[in-house]
Design an enzyme around this catalytic site. Structure first.
Site, PDB file in Angstrom:
ATOM      1  N   ALA A 376      -6.912 -12.130  -2.016  1.00 24.92           N
ATOM      2  CA  ALA A 376      -6.387 -12.536  -0.709  1.00 24.92           C
ATOM      3  C   ALA A 376      -7.488 -13.216   0.080  1.00 24.92           C
ATOM      4  O   ALA A 376      -8.581 -12.667   0.248  1.00 24.92           O
ATOM      5  CB  ALA A 376      -5.858 -11.319   0.053  1.00 24.92           C
ATOM      6  N   ASP A 445       4.432   1.689   4.416  1.00 27.93           N
ATOM      7  CA  ASP A 445       3.047   2.017   4.775  1.00 27.93           C
ATOM      8  C   ASP A 445       2.497   1.108   5.875  1.00 27.93           C
ATOM      9  O   ASP A 445       1.331   0.763   5.864  1.00 27.93           O
ATOM     10  CB  ASP A 445       2.166   1.906   3.525  1.00 27.93           C
ATOM     11  CG  ASP A 445       0.777   2.470   3.754  1.00 27.93           C
ATOM     12  OD1 ASP A 445       0.652   3.501   4.430  1.00 27.93           O
ATOM     13  OD2 ASP A 445      -0.195   1.864   3.259  1.00 27.93           O
TER      14      ASP A 445
END
Length: 576
Positions: A376, A445
């Site tokens: 990422a 989450d």
């Protein structure tokens, strides 16, 4: 007498072993140079080992100082290092320099033939895997559904004109950055007492000459991380897949191991290695906070975010990493290096250090030393673009017996609406967008979220840390939609796109499959997880339909499609 002869023979033997070891050591040192010279002569360069483009540059930071200062269009190393960070933990407001204080070291010689051979072999393996796990989902034949989607009028809505206050960085302004802003004392003139140097983010050259990660940073605004169909994003994805890794360090914080990888062009990315296969489902008795993070979920989340036209997830690409050459041999992190070992199956493994899942029982092993992972792209460094961390109002309790307040109070949303920053502006609508995004992935989450501090409360939510998705069973997934069902609010643009993606010609699962085929690790999602996207999309639309029936369309759907002079983030708050 006999003892003296044996002693002399022993000394001669020791001397011979020493000479052999020295000879082998010298040969090992000379072999890479001879190999480079051979490659250079074969390519017609006359054996020149000098670098001719950024992808071939040496990695010694000290040797690059004169070059980066003299070469226009290439930002100085100080600016490059302080313009990046990836902060996805509630207490991780640290710069990337605090995670890795040592400059990138030289990279050992690589055999390009071996890399190419492995790449071709792994491609065949992925093609076989694709036919085995696609679950009946076939690639789109003929015209591209994805191209047709992006040509739809809903994906051509113009944003308000950008001012200097709406861009994260003002490239044209004469802004100076100092190395000391990064908090790295090792960069302060290398111990010299001379006056501090000044550095600009542009280096005085044209924007097209900047590395792709820097162009990505400079394109961020109040409304989006990147523009629609940005060529920079596609180029950055290729960099994440192919740029040579120059150094590796562990990222602090978190329950599971994550690595920070620095590339030859000074860009950085967060690496999440594969912990389980795509077919492994989370057992139904597992709590949401005890599940492993999935590298393929990070990749799929980026593609889903782009298909929904949010553009709030930093670019993520899959990559096959050589654990020996690209992690162990280049890391200067002794704590990470010490956790490498060879498994009984003769595979290279490591486990690093983290809060919970870092031990030999949870080691990450290659085949034999190749491992999949997601990369990422970093966001700009916090020293230049501060981000504010917010607690998600619908955060879960993270307790096996206790429930969160929103789970027991049906009027919880009314309390949220009266609390800043949800009492005005578009922040509540951003939460609803994030809720839909998480529900489609099955992500439970989302405990915190972040925004760029420069834009105050009038900006979008950055969708970071999406690893706990695309692996959950269908039980209890509707709890993710509670914010939407309690508040009954949604942007009209979001509502229209969800309805569009539910149509057969723009089916979400087909669009995701087509988009994910571009990734090196395709197939990223297996058939059942692709089909779950369509099922969850219908459930989200059902919740919105019930809201409209109960409270009326005008109350539930917030108009943002029609052009307004003030723009979507500067409109007057609706009465509640």
């Amino acid at each position: 007498m006999m003892k003296m002869i044996l002693f002399r023979k022993f000394r001669v033997l020791i001397l011979m072993v020493f000479l052999i070891a020295c000879t082998m050591h010298i040969m090992i040192d000379l072999l890479p140079k001879l190999e480079k010279r051979a490659v250079g002569s074969n390519s017609g360069t006359g054996g020149c080992t000098c670098a001719h483009n950024p992808s071939e540059e040496p990695r010694n930071w000290a040797k690059q100082r004169t070059r980066s200062a003299a070469e226009p269009g290439w930002p100085n190393k100080h600016t490059l290092r302080i313009l990046q960070d990836f902060s996805n933990e509630p207490n991780s407001n640290l710069t990337s320099q605090s995670l890795e204080k040592v400059p990138a070291n030289g990279h050992k010689a690589e055999s390009f033939k071996r890399v190419q051979q492995f790449a071709s072999g792994s491609e065949r393996q992925r093609m076989l895997m694709k036919s085995a796990v696609s679950g009946g989902m076939q690639p789109v034949q003929g015209a591209s559904r994805l191209s047709a989607l992006y040509e739809h009028p809903l994906y051509k809505i113009d944003l308000p004109p950008l001012t200097d206050d709406d861009t994260l960085f003002n490239v044209n302004a004469d802004i100076r950055f100092y190395p000391k802003t990064a908090g790295n004392q090792e960069w302060h003139n290398d111990g010299n007492e001379e006056e501090e140097e000044e550095f600009t983010p542009t280096g005085g050259g044209a924007a097209e000459s900047y590395p792709n990660w820097l162009r990505f940073h400079l394109g961020m605004s109040r409304y989006e991380l990147y523009s629609r169909h940005s060529p920079v994003v596609e180029a950055l994805l290729k960099d994440l897949q192919s740029q040579r890794i120059s150094s590796v360090a562990m990222k602090s914080g978190g329950t599971q191991l994550k690595l920070i990888m620095t590339f030859q062009n000074y860009g950085q990315a967060l690496f999440k290695p594969m912990k389980q296969t795509r077919e492994q489902e989370t057992p139904p008795d597992f709590f949401y906070f005890s599940d492993f993070e999935r590298h393929n979920a990070e990749i799929a989340a980026f593609h889903l975010d782009r298909i929904l036209d949010f553009r709030r997830v930093p670019p993520v690409a899959g990559r096959l990493v050589n654990m020996t050459r690209e992690i162990r041999d280049v890391t200067r992190d002794k704590k990470l290096w010490r956790t490498f070992f060879i498994s009984p199956a003769n595979n290279v493994c490591f486990y690093g250090e983290c809060s919970y899942y870092c031990s030999t029982e949870h080691a990450l092993c290659g085949k034999p030393d190749q491992i999949e992972g997601s990369l990422a792209a970093f966001l700009p460094d916090l020293s230049l673009a501060k981000r504010k961390t917010w607690r998600n109002p619908w955060r879960r309790s993270y307790h096996k017996r206790k429930k969160a307040e929103w789970e027991v109070d049906p009027d919880y949303c009314d309390e949220v609406k009266q609390t800043p920053p949800y009492d005005r502006g578009t922040r509540l609508l951003d939460i609803m967008d994030m809720t839909i995004f998480d529900f489609l992935m099955g992500n439970m989450d989302r405990h915190h979220y972040e925004t760029f501090e420069k834009f105050g409360n009038e900006t979008f939510i950055i969708h970071l840390d999406n690893g706990r998705g695309f692996g959950k069973h269908s039980h209890d997934e509707l709890s993710i939609l509670v914010p939407l069902s309690q508040c009954c609010r949604v942007r009209r643009s979001t509502y229209l796109r969800l309805q569009l993606l539910a149509k057969e010609e723009y089916r979400l699962s087909s669009l995701m499959e087509e988009s994910l085929l571009r990734d090196r690790l395709a197939p990223v999602l297996i058939g059942p997880h692709l089909q779950a996207l369509d099922r969850r999309l219908r459930l989200a639309l059902d919740v919105l339909a019930e809201c409209v029936e109960k409270e009326g369309y005008a109350t539930v759907v917030e108009e943002d499609v029609e052009p307004r002079s003030a723009g979507p983030f500067h409109q007057a708050p609706r009465a509640r």
